[in-house]
Write an enzyme that holds these catalytic residues in place. Structure first.
Site, PDB file in Angstrom:
ATOM      1  N   HIS A 170       0.821  -1.209   0.000  1.00  0.00           N
ATOM      2  CA  HIS A 170       0.000   0.000   0.000  1.00  0.00           C
ATOM      3  C   HIS A 170       0.856   1.261   0.000  1.00  0.00           C
ATOM      4  CE1 HIS A 170      -3.413   2.529   0.542  1.00  0.00           C
ATOM      5  NE2 HIS A 170      -4.185   1.648   1.126  1.00  0.00           N
ATOM      6  N   ASP A 413     -11.080  -3.910 -18.589  1.00  0.00           N
ATOM      7  CA  ASP A 413     -11.329  -4.817 -19.725  1.00  0.00           C
ATOM      8  C   ASP A 413     -10.049  -4.993 -20.542  1.00  0.00           C
ATOM      9  OD1 ASP A 413     -12.141  -6.160 -21.995  1.00  0.00           O
ATOM     10  OD2 ASP A 413     -13.661  -4.695 -22.581  1.00  0.00           O
TER      11      ASP A 413
END
Length: 470
Positions: A170, A413
């Protein structure tokens, strides 16, 4: 006997930016990054339908994924870099040098793809074979720790689908930055599949912004955070328990809060404000979803025995979430800034307020007020972020949120369509809840939970019963 979701390793390699494409670069950590130095790695999975055999995947799809990943790392090089942690008082920083790369593992799984991506409760251990380990840290002779920041795994389910698994530290990126990386990788992959050789425009306004000088520190938070981190790190002990032992009694499930339910919930809260002649509350989709789940989680912890035991109804329960600060500060920060830019928010309520008749209303009020406060001062109380996190996490009765419906997870996508499912795996251990937009219904929210089997049954019963009443 192999487990149903065990994976067979097909290939292990390293992927980095094209040679000589990125100069040696050192990025300092800002006060937004430092609180995440001891955070568990984030673990995100993307599942896609892809009805091809393994050989087709290896010969046709895999080379494009590798090439597009390398081109993406050219612009998102911090994720292929190392975190350098020298001994105190020297400051940690992110360092890229030519040739540095991320570990990529290619695996095959013969498990049931549809079962793995289902919403109903499944063994919490089912997803962990698809999350690669980060390479272990190296310790140099001067005691400097060199920590890889990400790794990747591509798992093919023959004639069913593939999974892209990415753990990352992170400290390198928040959720918005990470999903910027993933969508850019997906975009480049799509363009290569279509034969577009100009995969990414070097002048594109969508390229990540790496200049850390845009982060101002008017309150002098950085030195205080570093001091607190050094003190905390000196006493911190890594959890060495095996994942199978930690998760033996846990199941994970995804609950969908539909658009119609969210609208009714907002209407219910707004009507209560009118009836009570109160000022309108901040009733966003995020706020009402968090409030609902927080209350149901507390209620699900009650067992027939506990209802007659000495429960302290005046004990404080805590809820934690983060808020993107890119458009909330007095100094301008580009929306494409790559790193961390999050305010850490805590709210608390007594148990009796949460499980009482107006529990959801009380939770909406508390969370909504904190969100509203961000608009007038996102860094208000920031000097206590680390101390509050440490104190509250040690007290228990603590629920945190991973992910956000605004990250556009299902827009990733690669050329095979939207993900069929995305999962945040670290909640199995951290105890957080995950939030994302729903992949199947506009305006709906997916909530990921990992609970004991008993608590999951209780939560599901409460969730289904109360939603039917909305």
């Amino acid at each position: 006997m192999a487990q149903p979701n065990s994976v067979k390793v097909l290939e292990i390699c390293q992927i980095g930016p094209p040679p000589k494409s990125v100069p040696t670069t050192s990025l300092p950590l800002t006060f937004f990054d430092i609180p995440w130095l001891l955070c568990r790695p984030m673990q995100r999975l993307f599942f896609y339908e892809l009805p091809y055999p393994t050989d087709h995947f290896k010969q046709t799809i895999l080379p494009i994924l590798k090439h597009s990943l390398s081109l993406t790392f050219q612009h998102f090089f911090p994720l292929a870099s190392n975190l350098i942690c020298p001994p105190q008082p020297l400051k940690p920083h992110i360092l890229y040098t030519d040739g540095v790369s991320a570990l990529l593992t290619i695996t095959e799984c013969m498990g049931d793809f549809d079962h793995i991506i289902a919403n109903y409760p499944r063994d919490a251990r089912d997803l962990h074979p698809f999350v690669p380990q980060l390479n272990p840290a190296r310790v140099l002779p001067d005691n400097t720790r060199v920590v890889p920041l990400t790794s990747l795994q591509l798992t093919v389910f023959p004639n069913s689908g593939i999974c892209i698994g990415v753990p990352f530290c992170h400290v390198a990126a928040d959720g918005k930055a990470f999903h910027h990386f993933m969508k850019s990788w997906a975009s480049i992959c799509r363009k290569i599949i279509k034969g577009d050789l100009d995969c990414i425009d070097s002048n594109s306004t969508l390229l990540p912004f790496h200049n850390r000088e845009v982060i101002k520190d008017p309150n002098g938070l950085e030195p205080n955070f570093l001091e607190e981190w050094w003190n905390w790190a000196s006493t911190w002990k890594e959890d060495t328990r095996l994942i199978n032992d930690v998760l033996a009694d846990k199941v994970r499930a995804t609950f969908v809060l539909g658009q119609a339910h969210i609208k009714r919930l907002k209407h219910m809260i707004t009507s209560q404000c009118v009836d009570k002649e109160l000022e309108p509350l901040h009733v966003s989709t995020f706020v009402v979803t968090c409030a609902l789940i927080w209350v149901y989680l507390i209620k699900s912890q009650d067992s027939p025995v506990s209802k007659f035991s000495d429960i302290d109804n005046d004990e404080l329960y805590y809820f934690n979430f983060v808020a993107d600060c890119r458009n909330r500060l007095e100094f301008p920060i580009p929306s494409t800034y790559f790193g961390n830019c999050l305010a850490i928010c805590f709210v608390s309520l007594k148990r009796c307020e949460l499980v009482g008749e107006n529990g959801i209303f009380s939770a909406v009020k508390a969370i909504g007020n904190k969100v509203r406060e961000l608009e007038s001062g996102a860094l208000e109380g920031a000097e206590k972020w680390l101390l509050d996190w440490k104190e509250i996490s040690e007290l228990g009765h603590f629920v945190a949120v991973a992910g956000s419906p605004r990250l556009g997870v299902y827009e990733t996508d690669f050329g095979w369509g939207r993900p069929k499912k995305s999962e945040v795996v670290q909640i199995d251990v951290s105890g957080a809840i995950s939030l994302a937009e729903c992949g199947d219904e506009d305006g709906a929210i997916e909530v990921g939970l990992a609970l004991s089997r008993e608590n999951m049954d209780n939560f599901n019963a409460i969730f289904q019963h109360d939603l039917n009443l909305l």
